[in-house]
Design a protein around this motif. Structure first.
Motif, short mmCIF file in Angstrom:
data_model
loop_
_atom_site.label_atom_id
_atom_site.label_comp_id
_atom_site.label_asym_id
_atom_site.label_seq_id
_atom_site.Cartn_x
_atom_site.Cartn_y
_atom_site.Cartn_z
N HIS A 67 0.81 -1.22 0.00
CA HIS A 67 0.00 0.00 0.00
C HIS A 67 0.84 1.28 0.00
N ASN A 92 -2.69 7.60 -2.59
CA ASN A 92 -3.22 7.43 -1.24
C ASN A 92 -4.07 6.15 -1.24
N ASP A 94 -6.15 4.76 0.82
CA ASP A 94 -7.30 4.63 1.72
C ASP A 94 -8.57 4.17 1.00
N HIS A 95 -8.84 4.73 -0.19
CA HIS A 95 -10.04 4.34 -0.92
C HIS A 95 -9.84 2.92 -1.47
N PHE A 97 -9.20 0.38 0.33
CA PHE A 97 -8.34 -0.38 1.25
C PHE A 97 -7.26 -1.14 0.49
N THR A 121 -7.11 10.68 -4.04
CA THR A 121 -6.44 9.39 -4.22
C THR A 121 -5.15 9.53 -5.01
N GLU A 138 3.19 7.78 2.06
CA GLU A 138 2.22 7.00 2.84
C GLU A 138 2.68 6.85 4.30
N VAL A 288 -6.71 6.79 8.22
CA VAL A 288 -7.63 6.73 7.09
C VAL A 288 -8.25 8.13 6.97
N ASP A 289 -8.84 8.40 5.82
CA ASP A 289 -9.40 9.73 5.58
C ASP A 289 -8.33 10.79 5.82
N ARG A 290 -7.18 10.62 5.19
CA ARG A 290 -6.04 11.51 5.45
C ARG A 290 -5.45 12.09 4.17
#
Length: 346
Positions: A67, A92, A94-95, A97, A121, A138, A288-290
Motif C-alpha cells: 500500500h 493514497n 485509503d479508498h 483499502f 487518491t 504514505e 484513514v481519511d487523510r
C-alpha cells in the motif's frame, strides 16, 4: 492491456506467494498504475505472519498486500478526469483499502486504483521526485495523522516509542511541524542513528538507560499524587510493546496526550486510575481519511527541505521479493525496504 502478472498475496499464516494473475483492467472511476516503487510496511509483515488482517478468521480468498507506492498512469477507465496516461503519481491507498483488505495490492507491477480523484487518491509528482521518495508519502502521512490528532505544537516536548519506519517517519514530520524537542526510544542502535540523522534531539537505547530516566533528564520531572511524572507533552506509540506503553502512561504528566499508532499484537493493561487522575488523553490513529496529510507529506518531500535519505535502507527488485521480506523483518539491518519493478514485463 492483456496478459498476466505476479501479485503478492497472503494465503495463510506465514504463507505469502507471488501468484500469477490476470492484469487488472480499470472500470468506471478507476485507473491502472504501473508501479515504480512499493515500500514494505510492518503491517504487511503482520498480515503475512498472522495469515490475514487480524489473524482471527481464516481468509476467504488470498489477501493482496502492498500500500506504500508510486508509479505511472498506464490506463484510464470511464468517468475519470484531470489525469492523463503517462502521469507520474503517488497514490493514497485509503479508498478501496489497497493492500489492507481490499481486492488490490501494490506488490505487483500493475495495480488498479479505484476512486481515482486528483487530490484525494491521486497526487501527481514533480519530475524531480523519484518513485521511492514518493512512496514515503504514505508512512510519513501515518506519522503526520497521529500528530494532527494530538494537536502537536512546535513548543511541545514529544517522545516516540519505537524507531522503526513509522517512528522514524514521525521524527521527520515533527521536524516539518517545527517541533525541536524530540526524544525516541528503541533497542536497535542502527535505527537510533537514523533517528538522530532525521533530527531527534534524544535517541535513547533503553537497554542502556530507561525511558523514565532519560525523559526525566531531558524534559524535567516532578511529583503528582505521590508518583513521578516527566515533562513530556506528547507520547507517540510506534512500537506496539505493552511494557513501553505501560511505562509511558505511568510517567505521563497532567493532561499529556498519547497516540497509539503501532499494531499491538498482545493485550496491554491500562492504568485507568492514572488516566483519570492525570486527565490523560489517549487516541488511536489508523490513518484513514487523510488525503490532506498525504498531500502535505508529499509537498514536504518535493520541497526537499529535509534530508529523508535515512528512511530508506534497502532497494530490492520484485524478483527478490522473499529476500526483501527477510531483510525488512530484521530490525538490526533495515529501516524502510523498497521494492522496484523495472525488470517486470509490461
Amino acid at each position: 492491456m492483456n496478459g498476466t502478472m505476479r501479485l503478492a498475496r497472503v494465503h495463510g499464516p506465514g504463507d505469502v506467494r507471488l501468484d500469477q494473475v490476470d492484469l487488472p483492467r480499470p472500470g468506471p472511476g478507476e485507473i491502472l498504475v504501473r508501479v515504480g516503487a512499493c515500500g514494505i510496511c510492518g503491517s504487511d509483515l503482520s498480515y503475512i505472519a498472522q495469515g490475514g488482517l487480524g489473524g482471527v478468521e481464516p481468509l476467504n480468498a488470498p489477501l493482496p498486500i502492498g500500500h506504500e507506492f508510486a508509479g505511472t498512469v498506464a490506463a484510464i477507465g470511464p468517468d475519470v478526469s484531470g489525469i492523463d496516461i503517462g502521469t507520474r503519481v503517488a497514490v493514497n491507498p485509503d479508498h478501496g483499502f489497497i493492500g489492507g483488505g481490499g481486492p488490490d495490492g501494490a506488490m505487483a507491477p500493475f495495480i488498479r486504483v479505484s476512486g481515482a480523484v486528483v487530490g484525494e487518491t491521486l497526487f501527481p509528482l514533480p519530475d524531480h521526485v523519484s518513485f521511492d521518495a514518493a512512496a514515503l508519502a504514505e508512512p510519513l502521512s501515518v506519522g503526520l495523522h497521529a500528530l494532527k490528532i494530538m494537536q502537536v505544537q512546535p513548543q511541545d516536548k514529544v517522545a516516540i516509542l519505537g524507531a522503526g519506519p513509522i517512528g522514524l517517519c514521525t521524527v521527520a514530520m515533527l521536524r516539518h511541524l517545527g517541533v525541536r524537542d524530540i526524544a525516541i526510544f528503541d533497542r536497535v542502535e542502527s535505527r537510533l542513528e537514523r533517528a538522530r540523522a532525521l533530527g531527534a534531539t534524544l535517541a535513547c537505547n533503553v537497554d542502556r538507560e530507561s525511558m523514565t530516566d532519560a525523559l526525566s533528564r531531558a524534559h524535567g520531572h516532578g511529583e503528582r499524587f505521590g508518583s513521578l511524572y516527566v515533562g513530556t507533552d506528547v507520547f507517540i506509540d510506534a512500537a506496539g510493546a505493552p511494557a513501553a506503553l505501560t511505562e509511558a502512561i505511568g510517567i505521563a504528566p497532567y493532561r499529556a496526550r498519547i497516540a497509539i499508532v503501532a499494531l499491538h499484537k498482545k493485550h496491554c493493561p491500562i492504568d485507568l486510575w492514572r488516566m483519570m487522575a492525570n486527565e490523560i488523553h489517549m487516541s488511536g490513529s489508523i490513518a484513514v481519511d487523510r488525503a490532506a496529510e498525504f498531500g502535505e507529506a508529499l509537498t514536504m518531500i518535493a520541497n526537499g527541505q529535509q534530508d529523508l535519505n535515512s528512511l530508506i535502507s534497502h532497494h530490492f527488485d520484485f524478483g527478490d521479493f522473499h529476500e526483501a521480506l527477510s531483510v525488512a523483518a530484521d530490525a538490526d539491518r533495515s529501516a524502510k525496504v523498497m521494492l522496484t519493478f523495472e525488470k517486470e514485463a509490461a
